[in-house]
Write an enzyme that holds these catalytic residues in place. Structure first.
Site, short mmCIF file in Angstrom:
data_model
loop_
_atom_site.label_atom_id
_atom_site.label_comp_id
_atom_site.label_asym_id
_atom_site.label_seq_id
_atom_site.Cartn_x
_atom_site.Cartn_y
_atom_site.Cartn_z
CB CYS A 86 -0.80 0.09 1.45
SG CYS A 86 -1.91 1.30 1.32
CB CYS A 91 -3.28 2.47 -1.31
SG CYS A 91 -3.52 0.81 -0.33
CE LYS A 94 -5.57 4.46 -5.58
NZ LYS A 94 -5.60 2.82 -5.87
CE1 TYR A 228 -10.17 -1.31 -6.05
CE2 TYR A 228 -11.17 -4.11 -6.63
CZ TYR A 228 -10.86 -2.93 -6.17
OH TYR A 228 -11.77 -2.93 -4.73
CD GLU A 232 -7.47 1.85 -8.40
OE1 GLU A 232 -7.86 2.56 -8.25
OE2 GLU A 232 -5.88 1.34 -8.10
CG HIS A 497 -28.17 22.19 -2.04
ND1 HIS A 497 -28.49 21.32 -2.72
CD2 HIS A 497 -28.46 23.91 -2.85
CE1 HIS A 497 -28.89 21.79 -4.35
NE2 HIS A 497 -28.96 23.48 -3.86
CD GLU A 502 -28.26 18.12 -3.00
OE1 GLU A 502 -28.96 18.28 -1.84
OE2 GLU A 502 -27.14 19.10 -4.36
P1 FAD Z 1 1.55 -6.25 1.73
O1 FAD Z 1 0.97 -5.16 2.16
O2 FAD Z 1 2.00 -7.07 0.44
O3 FAD Z 1 2.92 -6.14 3.07
C1 FAD Z 1 3.45 -7.66 2.70
C2 FAD Z 1 5.12 -7.62 3.27
O4 FAD Z 1 5.68 -8.99 3.86
C3 FAD Z 1 5.84 -6.56 1.63
O5 FAD Z 1 6.78 -6.46 2.88
C4 FAD Z 1 6.65 -8.27 1.83
O6 FAD Z 1 7.81 -7.66 1.18
C5 FAD Z 1 7.00 -8.63 2.47
N1 FAD Z 1 7.25 -10.15 2.84
C6 FAD Z 1 7.13 -10.87 1.75
N2 FAD Z 1 7.53 -12.39 2.38
C7 FAD Z 1 8.00 -12.01 3.10
C8 FAD Z 1 9.27 -12.99 4.09
N3 FAD Z 1 9.43 -13.77 3.67
N4 FAD Z 1 9.58 -12.06 4.98
C9 FAD Z 1 9.67 -11.30 5.13
N5 FAD Z 1 8.79 -10.10 4.74
C10 FAD Z 1 7.96 -11.33 3.52
N6 FAD Z 1 -5.83 -1.31 -1.00
C11 FAD Z 1 -6.71 -0.17 -0.91
O7 FAD Z 1 -6.79 -0.29 0.10
N7 FAD Z 1 -6.61 0.69 -1.22
C12 FAD Z 1 -6.37 1.57 -2.86
O8 FAD Z 1 -6.33 2.37 -3.35
C13 FAD Z 1 -5.90 0.04 -2.99
N8 FAD Z 1 -4.48 0.36 -4.47
C14 FAD Z 1 -4.00 -0.31 -4.74
C15 FAD Z 1 -3.27 0.09 -6.03
C16 FAD Z 1 -2.33 -1.20 -6.74
C17 FAD Z 1 -1.29 -1.08 -7.60
C18 FAD Z 1 -1.90 -2.46 -5.70
C19 FAD Z 1 -0.71 -3.63 -6.03
C20 FAD Z 1 -2.71 -3.08 -4.36
C21 FAD Z 1 -3.28 -1.65 -3.50
N9 FAD Z 1 -4.99 -1.76 -2.65
C22 FAD Z 1 -5.27 -1.24 -2.36
C23 FAD Z 1 -4.47 -3.28 -1.81
C24 FAD Z 1 -3.38 -3.10 -0.95
O9 FAD Z 1 -2.09 -2.33 -1.39
C25 FAD Z 1 -2.85 -4.17 0.00
O10 FAD Z 1 -4.84 -4.68 -0.03
C26 FAD Z 1 -2.46 -4.11 0.97
O11 FAD Z 1 -0.94 -4.12 0.92
C27 FAD Z 1 -2.27 -5.69 1.85
O12 FAD Z 1 -1.96 -5.44 2.82
P2 FAD Z 1 -0.83 -7.00 3.61
O13 FAD Z 1 -0.48 -6.59 5.01
O14 FAD Z 1 -1.69 -7.98 3.48
O15 FAD Z 1 0.81 -6.87 3.03
P1 NDP Z 2 -7.42 -8.95 -10.41
O1 NDP Z 2 -7.06 -10.29 -10.40
O2 NDP Z 2 -8.32 -8.46 -9.41
O3 NDP Z 2 -7.64 -9.33 -11.63
C1 NDP Z 2 -6.75 -9.07 -13.03
C2 NDP Z 2 -6.86 -8.57 -14.02
O4 NDP Z 2 -6.44 -9.33 -14.92
C3 NDP Z 2 -8.27 -9.31 -14.94
O5 NDP Z 2 -9.14 -7.58 -15.38
C4 NDP Z 2 -8.10 -10.38 -15.48
O6 NDP Z 2 -8.73 -10.74 -16.71
C5 NDP Z 2 -6.71 -10.24 -16.04
N1 NDP Z 2 -5.83 -11.43 -16.55
C6 NDP Z 2 -5.91 -12.22 -15.43
N2 NDP Z 2 -5.23 -13.01 -16.43
C7 NDP Z 2 -4.69 -12.92 -17.28
C8 NDP Z 2 -3.80 -12.77 -18.70
N3 NDP Z 2 -2.86 -14.11 -18.92
N4 NDP Z 2 -4.04 -12.29 -19.86
C9 NDP Z 2 -4.76 -11.31 -20.13
N5 NDP Z 2 -4.86 -10.40 -18.48
C10 NDP Z 2 -5.33 -11.43 -17.67
O7 NDP Z 2 -6.14 -8.22 -10.11
P2 NDP Z 2 -5.64 -6.45 -9.70
O8 NDP Z 2 -3.98 -6.44 -9.62
O9 NDP Z 2 -6.16 -5.67 -10.73
O10 NDP Z 2 -6.00 -6.58 -7.86
C11 NDP Z 2 -5.27 -7.19 -7.20
C12 NDP Z 2 -6.73 -7.11 -5.67
O11 NDP Z 2 -5.76 -5.42 -5.48
C13 NDP Z 2 -7.84 -6.36 -6.00
O12 NDP Z 2 -8.65 -7.29 -5.83
C14 NDP Z 2 -8.35 -5.44 -5.34
O13 NDP Z 2 -8.52 -6.27 -3.70
C15 NDP Z 2 -6.59 -4.59 -4.42
N6 NDP Z 2 -6.83 -2.88 -5.53
C16 NDP Z 2 -7.69 -2.16 -4.80
C17 NDP Z 2 -7.44 -1.46 -4.93
C18 NDP Z 2 -8.13 -0.30 -4.21
O14 NDP Z 2 -8.81 -0.31 -3.77
N7 NDP Z 2 -9.01 1.37 -5.00
C19 NDP Z 2 -6.80 -0.34 -6.37
C20 NDP Z 2 -5.46 -1.41 -7.01
C21 NDP Z 2 -5.51 -2.78 -6.23
P3 NDP Z 2 -10.45 -11.88 -16.09
O15 NDP Z 2 -11.35 -11.46 -15.63
O16 NDP Z 2 -10.79 -12.13 -17.76
O17 NDP Z 2 -9.99 -12.80 -15.77
#
Ligand code: FAD
Ligand code: NDP
Length: 522
Positions: A86, A91, A94, A228, A232, A497, A502
């Protein structure tokens, strides 16, 4: 290393943990850190949203806690600090880049409001990226300070299980540390998936682990995927003026309300993002001038096509970080299909004193606030402060696309599948945000729908809002829905408003009536 060998020989039992812990404390007292094995009440593997929240809460409640966090660089070599997905590659960067894109829209609006904007307006990727990256670094530092203040021991080591109470951590220089604990929390999150079957994908493509840390503009970009992350990223890239194409193989935003998802896509398309529908990439190659040639197949016509891009961003889902954990040594079971860790309602894995929270756990929403809340509640239960379980129902979320989409509760499809069409009433409206009027912005996709049970008092099952500041709007209504609000209660809520929010309290037209849902006037 005698302790490691003894630990590795061990079998699963609480008795053995107590013996080991006792022996360790005695040895620890006698030989201190030189013994190489350390003992904690709670070990947290993963310093991301869930892990940090859990560790801080448990430490505040008096437990001896250690956090182990380690980031393997992305295949392109991008690396970052403490805080997890995140903070570093999710997050936070992004949302800031989304804000950069929204500002571009406001600059276009500005002349309508009397501002003289000198043309041409330019966007500087370097400046934006540097500012965003500096903010992220300040958050990394903030997390380190918070851990220190709460007396949580932080180890920058990669962890894997030795047995069900012991973890071995390895630093980047290969130095090993043995840590044992009564309770172990796995919060290792996930990493972006690469389509390794596609030629050139790994070599020439990048993912969300890299895009926010690029020093130079990605230029003309192909984003593969339609969920997502894909929408985004494509949204903010288009918004800052880059030529951006999304290649999707099926539907946008799988799992979300499909009417809303189509509107999200329609808005993006009308604001400059190109969509290649029903297409899958087959190869990526580098041309002599450094540009990338992508070949793809149109699944409908069966034809192949190709085009040239500067950047290919894979946004095709995420893989849980479970492989290197040696879970089998501890007896922790995963789902063989997606490798996520199986958990129960208490977040416990198949081994009762080992827990998994956040993205790595099976069936959990991949969202920061759910990981945080699950971590805090787990810490409170482990410290005997509470017995409250995490409630994963009615979790609100927002997709930060150029026109934001906020939702909570069931989609229309889910409501119909669960309750039957005759028992579901959907109230809806197309509305025009006041801010769009003077700026002459098109509001064709600004749409709201509330999905309710049909029988009075018409319990609200889901709310879907497409428009500016959707996250801010949805957050408040999520409380109402969590508290079991009915349609009648929402209608009795006095609006503020003039706002977009609203409009939710004014939803009078049901889909069933067939009447025009376009809002007019106040
Ligand atoms: P993480 O935050 O992934 O933390 C896991 C940590 O463990 C990492 O630092 C990793 O390096 C470490 N780790 C892994 N394996 C090991 C190991 N063996 N030993 C030691 N350390 C290790 N969520 C939202 O709510 N709002 C958003 O707007 C949003 N936007 C997103 C945008 C993107 C591009 C992405 C990819 C995700 C987004 N998410 C968003 C999802 C959100 O980031 C994740 O759901 C959240 O970070 C998950 O938290 P976590 O604690 O499960 O894992
Ligand atoms: P998702 O697993 O939600 O979606 C994967 C996407 O990639 C789908 O559109 C899928 O298509 C497509 N896809 C998968 N495999 C292939 C392939 N081989 N070739 C082409 N297209 C493919 O993953 P995201 O990484 O987008 O998000 C992961 C999670 O991160 C989300 O579930 C969300 O909870 C979290 N997140 C939250 C955000 C927020 O809160 N604003 C922002 C970003 C992430 P198909 O539908 O056909 O399988």
């Amino acid at each position: 290393m005698a302790a490691l060998a003894a630990a590795r020989r061990g079998t699963d039992s609480r008795f053995r943990w107590r013996t080991l812990a006792l022996a360790g404390r005695v040895r620890g007292a006698a030989r201190g850190a030189a013994a190489g094995q350390q003992y904690y009440d709670l070990l947290v593997i993963g310093g991301g949203s869930g892990g940090l929240a859990c560790a801080k809460e448990a430490a505040q409640l008096g437990k001896k806690v250690a956090v182990l966090d380690y980031v393997d660089p992305s295949p392109r070599g991008t690396r970052w600090g403490l805080g997890g997905t995140c903070v570093n590659v999710g997050c936070i960067p992004k949302k800031l880049m989304h804000q950069a894109a929204l500002l571009g829209g406001m600059i276009q609006d500005a002349p309508h409001y009397g501002w003289e904007v000198i043309q041409p307006v330019q966007h500087d990727w370097r400046k934006m990226a540097e500012a965003v990256q500096n903010h992220v670094k300040s958050l990394n530092w903030g997390h380190l300070v918070q851990l220190r203040d709460r007396k949580v021991k932080y180890f920058n080591i990669k962890a894997s299980f030795v047995n069900e109470h012991t973890v071995c951590g390895v630093t980047k220089d290969g130095k090993e540390t043995l840590l044992s604990a009564e309770h172990i929390i796995i919060a290792t999150g996930g990493r972006p998936r690469y389509p390794t079957h596609i030629k050139g994908a790994l070599e020439y493509g990048l993912t969300s682990d890299d895009i926010f840390w690029l020093k130079e503009s990605p230029g003309k970009t192909l984003v593969v995927g339609a969920s997502y992350v894909a929408l985004e990223c494509a949204g903010f890239l288009t918004g800052i003026g880059l030529d951006t194409t999304i290649m999707m193989r099926s539907i946008p935003l799988r799992g979300f309300d499909q009417q809303m998802s189509s509107l999200v896509m329609e808005y993006m398309e009308s604001h400059g993002t190109r969509f290649l529908r029903g297409c899958t990439p087959s190869s990526v190659g580098r041309l002599l001038d450094g540009q990338l040639q992508v070949t793809w197949k149109d699944e409908v016509s069966g034809k192949e096509d190709k085009s040239i891009f500067n950047t290919v961003l894979w946004a095709i889902g995420r893989v849980p970080e479970t492989k290197i954990l040696n879970l089998e040594k501890a007896g922790v079971k995963t789902n063989p299909n997606n490798h996520k860790i199986l958990v129960d309602a208490r977040e416990a894995t198949t081994v009762p004193h080992i827990y998994a929270i956040g993205d790595v756990a099976e069936g959990r929403p991949e969202l920061t606030p759910t990981a945080i809340m699950a971590g805090k509640l787990l810490a409170q239960r482990l410290c005997g402060q509470s017995s409250v379980l995490m409630d994963y129902n009615n979790v609100p979320t927002t997709v930060f696309t150029p026109l934001e989409y906020g939702c909570v509760g069931l989609s229309e499809e889910e409501a119909v599948a669960r309750h039957g069409e005759e028992h579901v009433e959907v109230y809806h409206a197309y509305y025009k945000p006041l801010e769009f009027t003077v700026a002459e912005r098109d509001a064709s996709q600004c749409y709201i729908k509330m999905v309710c049970l049909r029988e009075p008092p018409q319990l609200v099952l889901g709310l879907h809002f497409l428009g500016p500041s959707a996250g801010e709007v949805t957050q408040g209504f999520a409380l109402g829905i969590k508290c079991g609000a009915s349609y009648a209660q929402v209608m009795q809520t006095v609006g503020i408003h003039p706002t977009c929010a609203e409009e939710i309290a004014k939803l009078r037209i049901s889909k069933r009536s067939g009447l025009d849902p376009t809002m007019t006037g106040c």
